[in-house]
Scaffold this motif. Structure first.
Motif, PDB file in Angstrom:
ATOM      1  N   ALA A 181       0.825  -1.206   0.000  1.00  0.00           N
ATOM      2  CA  ALA A 181       0.000   0.000   0.000  1.00  0.00           C
ATOM      3  C   ALA A 181       0.864   1.264   0.000  1.00  0.00           C
ATOM      4  O   ALA A 181       0.579   2.226  -0.730  1.00  0.00           O
ATOM      5  N   VAL A 182       1.931   1.269   0.794  1.00  0.00           N
ATOM      6  CA  VAL A 182       2.799   2.451   0.855  1.00  0.00           C
ATOM      7  C   VAL A 182       3.535   2.660  -0.462  1.00  0.00           C
ATOM      8  O   VAL A 182       3.622   3.794  -0.971  1.00  0.00           O
ATOM      9  N   ILE A 183       4.053   1.585  -1.056  1.00  0.00           N
ATOM     10  CA  ILE A 183       4.787   1.716  -2.309  1.00  0.00           C
ATOM     11  C   ILE A 183       3.856   2.162  -3.435  1.00  0.00           C
ATOM     12  O   ILE A 183       4.226   2.997  -4.271  1.00  0.00           O
ATOM     13  N   ARG A 184       2.650   1.614  -3.480  1.00  0.00           N
ATOM     14  CA  ARG A 184       1.708   2.040  -4.518  1.00  0.00           C
ATOM     15  C   ARG A 184       1.312   3.499  -4.343  1.00  0.00           C
ATOM     16  O   ARG A 184       1.189   4.244  -5.323  1.00  0.00           O
ATOM     17  N   GLY A 185       1.113   3.931  -3.107  1.00  0.00           N
ATOM     18  CA  GLY A 185       0.817   5.339  -2.883  1.00  0.00           C
ATOM     19  C   GLY A 185       1.962   6.240  -3.324  1.00  0.00           C
ATOM     20  O   GLY A 185       1.741   7.290  -3.937  1.00  0.00           O
ATOM     21  N   SER A 186       3.188   5.815  -3.051  1.00  0.00           N
ATOM     22  CA  SER A 186       4.348   6.606  -3.476  1.00  0.00           C
ATOM     23  C   SER A 186       4.481   6.623  -4.995  1.00  0.00           C
ATOM     24  O   SER A 186       4.804   7.660  -5.582  1.00  0.00           O
ATOM     25  N   ASN A 187       4.227   5.485  -5.638  1.00  0.00           N
ATOM     26  CA  ASN A 187       4.354   5.429  -7.092  1.00  0.00           C
ATOM     27  C   ASN A 187       3.296   6.277  -7.785  1.00  0.00           C
ATOM     28  O   ASN A 187       3.575   6.940  -8.796  1.00  0.00           O
ATOM     29  N   PHE A 188       2.075   6.275  -7.269  1.00  0.00           N
ATOM     30  CA  PHE A 188       1.049   7.127  -7.867  1.00  0.00           C
ATOM     31  C   PHE A 188       1.362   8.603  -7.652  1.00  0.00           C
ATOM     32  O   PHE A 188       1.098   9.444  -8.535  1.00  0.00           O
ATOM     33  N   SER A 189       1.919   8.942  -6.507  1.00  0.00           N
ATOM     34  CA  SER A 189       2.335  10.321  -6.279  1.00  0.00           C
ATOM     35  C   SER A 189       3.443  10.726  -7.254  1.00  0.00           C
ATOM     36  O   SER A 189       3.453  11.841  -7.789  1.00  0.00           O
ATOM     37  N   LEU A 190       4.361   9.803  -7.496  1.00  0.00           N
ATOM     38  CA  LEU A 190       5.431  10.056  -8.464  1.00  0.00           C
ATOM     39  C   LEU A 190       4.870  10.224  -9.872  1.00  0.00           C
ATOM     40  O   LEU A 190       5.310  11.100 -10.632  1.00  0.00           O
ATOM     41  N   LEU A 191       3.879   9.395 -10.235  1.00  0.00           N
ATOM     42  CA  LEU A 191       3.257   9.522 -11.546  1.00  0.00           C
ATOM     43  C   LEU A 191       2.576  10.874 -11.702  1.00  0.00           C
ATOM     44  O   LEU A 191       2.635  11.496 -12.778  1.00  0.00           O
ATOM     45  N   GLY A 192       1.925  11.354 -10.645  1.00  0.00           N
ATOM     46  CA  GLY A 192       1.308  12.674 -10.709  1.00  0.00           C
ATOM     47  C   GLY A 192       2.330  13.786 -10.898  1.00  0.00           C
ATOM     48  O   GLY A 192       2.109  14.734 -11.666  1.00  0.00           O
ATOM     49  N   LEU A 193       3.480  13.673 -10.227  1.00  0.00           N
ATOM     50  CA  LEU A 193       4.529  14.680 -10.403  1.00  0.00           C
ATOM     51  C   LEU A 193       5.075  14.665 -11.833  1.00  0.00           C
ATOM     52  O   LEU A 193       5.339  15.724 -12.417  1.00  0.00           O
ATOM     53  N   ARG A 194       5.245  13.468 -12.403  1.00  0.00           N
ATOM     54  CA  ARG A 194       5.735  13.386 -13.784  1.00  0.00           C
ATOM     55  C   ARG A 194       4.727  13.995 -14.749  1.00  0.00           C
ATOM     56  O   ARG A 194       5.110  14.622 -15.748  1.00  0.00           O
ATOM     57  N   ALA A 195       3.438  13.799 -14.491  1.00  0.00           N
ATOM     58  CA  ALA A 195       2.423  14.423 -15.334  1.00  0.00           C
ATOM     59  C   ALA A 195       2.488  15.950 -15.239  1.00  0.00           C
ATOM     60  O   ALA A 195       2.295  16.659 -16.234  1.00  0.00           O
ATOM     61  N   LEU A 196       2.806  16.468 -14.054  1.00  0.00           N
ATOM     62  CA  LEU A 196       2.980  17.917 -13.918  1.00  0.00           C
ATOM     63  C   LEU A 196       4.211  18.400 -14.675  1.00  0.00           C
ATOM     64  O   LEU A 196       4.216  19.514 -15.216  1.00  0.00           O
ATOM     65  N   TYR A 197       5.264  17.582 -14.738  1.00  0.00           N
ATOM     66  CA  TYR A 197       6.443  17.957 -15.526  1.00  0.00           C
ATOM     67  C   TYR A 197       6.084  18.053 -17.005  1.00  0.00           C
ATOM     68  O   TYR A 197       6.517  18.989 -17.704  1.00  0.00           O
ATOM     69  N   PHE A 198       5.311  17.094 -17.485  1.00  0.00           N
ATOM     70  CA  PHE A 198       4.851  17.162 -18.878  1.00  0.00           C
ATOM     71  C   PHE A 198       3.983  18.398 -19.093  1.00  0.00           C
ATOM     72  O   PHE A 198       4.082  19.072 -20.127  1.00  0.00           O
ATOM     73  N   ALA A 199       3.114  18.673 -18.126  1.00  0.00           N
ATOM     74  CA  ALA A 199       2.237  19.833 -18.263  1.00  0.00           C
ATOM     75  C   ALA A 199       3.034  21.139 -18.298  1.00  0.00           C
ATOM     76  O   ALA A 199       2.629  22.100 -18.957  1.00  0.00           O
ATOM     77  N   THR A 200       4.167  21.177 -17.605  1.00  0.00           N
ATOM     78  CA  THR A 200       5.000  22.383 -17.628  1.00  0.00           C
ATOM     79  C   THR A 200       5.538  22.662 -19.024  1.00  0.00           C
ATOM     80  O   THR A 200       5.518  23.807 -19.500  1.00  0.00           O
ATOM     81  N   THR A 201       6.018  21.611 -19.690  1.00  0.00           N
ATOM     82  CA  THR A 201       6.522  21.805 -21.058  1.00  0.00           C
ATOM     83  C   THR A 201       5.387  22.169 -22.013  1.00  0.00           C
ATOM     84  O   THR A 201       5.565  23.013 -22.903  1.00  0.00           O
ATOM     85  N   LEU A 202       4.217  21.549 -21.837  1.00  0.00           N
ATOM     86  CA  LEU A 202       3.088  21.875 -22.696  1.00  0.00           C
ATOM     87  C   LEU A 202       2.547  23.271 -22.413  1.00  0.00           C
ATOM     88  O   LEU A 202       1.971  23.907 -23.306  1.00  0.00           O
TER      89      LEU A 202
END
Length: 264
Positions: A181-202
């Motif tokens: 549960a902790v690792i999945r929560g961390s991975n989804f949080s990481l995925l959200g941050l990566r999506a924000l990085y993409f959104a910054t370039t866009l």
């Protein structure tokens, strides 16, 4: 006449080349190139996480989090408040970032509805300013913010689940359940941050394809520096004294239960 025909044939490719590199065609060349750079780097990063996680910061952090969960599960139940506090802080961070993502999505939708005919912005952009391209800019930007919102919501969900699991009293809860549960929560949080990085370039694509591709290259360089790990993974061995204390406590609890059972 033959000389004039030859010069005319030589000028035609040059005219075609000039027409091809017009600013209206820059979006077709530079924007896919920037996205390929971003997606290619993250695919390479995913390959490194799966094959050599110790070389990445993500694998290093996941290793430490799994060890932390294991130690918290072995600790005294009366000291479980520290574990709940840490998980709750991660849950609050994911909830805050989810609210930020959905707020930015709403602002982008409002901006898209009110600035489609903004002539001042169109004059500043060196690229395609046609209505279809402008609509595509806002739609892709909105999509990545929504992906970030969904990822942070899932992250908060898994952290809440981990909070329930680790605070369950009088149970032999497997450590792997809480770790998952902790690792999945961390991975989804990481995925959200990566999506924000993409959104910054866009987001910079709104001001033209050149800022978008430059920001993509700069983002990959920065992320490559931040994602590399050179610290060896700590084995987190349990001291012998701690094992002895744990075994004695377990034997004492078992003896007390047996005494109560026979006495009954």
């Amino acid at each position: 006449m033959q000389y004039l025909n030859t010069s005319t044939l030589e000028m035609q490719p040059m005219n075609c080349k000039r027409m091809w590199i017009r600013k209206e065609n820059l979006d077709i060349l530079l924007v896919p190139a920037g996205l390929i750079i971003m997606f290619g780097y993250h695919l390479f990063l995913l390959y490194r996480i799966l094959t050599a996680p110790h070389t990445t910061v993500i694998g290093y952090e996941n290793h430490n989090k799994m060890a932390w969960v294991e130690r918290m599960m072995l600790a005294d139940p009366n000291n479980m408040g520290l574990a709940l506090q840490v998980i709750s802080s991660n849950e609050s961070a994911a909830t805050f970032l989810a609210s930020i993502s959905i707020t930015l999505s709403s602002l982008i939708g409002t901006w898209f509805g009110s600035s489609s005919n903004n002539l001042l912005i169109n004059k500043l952009i060196y690229g395609d300013t046609s209505p279809p391209t402008t609509s595509l800019k806002y739609i892709t930007l909105l999509a990545f913010f929504l992906i970030a919102f969904a990822s942070f919501v899932q992250s908060a969900r898994y952290f809440v689940h981990a909070n329930f699991l680790i605070s369950t009293p009088n149970t032999d809860m497997p450590v792997k359940y809480v770790q998952l549960a902790v690792i999945r929560g961390s991975n989804f949080s990481l995925l959200g941050l990566r999506a924000l990085y993409f959104a910054t370039t866009l987001l910079l694509w709104i001001f033209g394809p050149i800022p978008m591709v430059v920001s993509s290259v700069a983002m990959v360089i920065i992320l490559n520096f931040l994602d590399n790990n050179s610290i060896p993974l700590h084995p987190y061995r349990v001291p012998m004294g701690q094992n002895l204390v744990k075994r004695i406590s377990e034997e004492g609890i078992a003896a007390d239960r047996a005494t109560v059972h026979h006495g009954g």
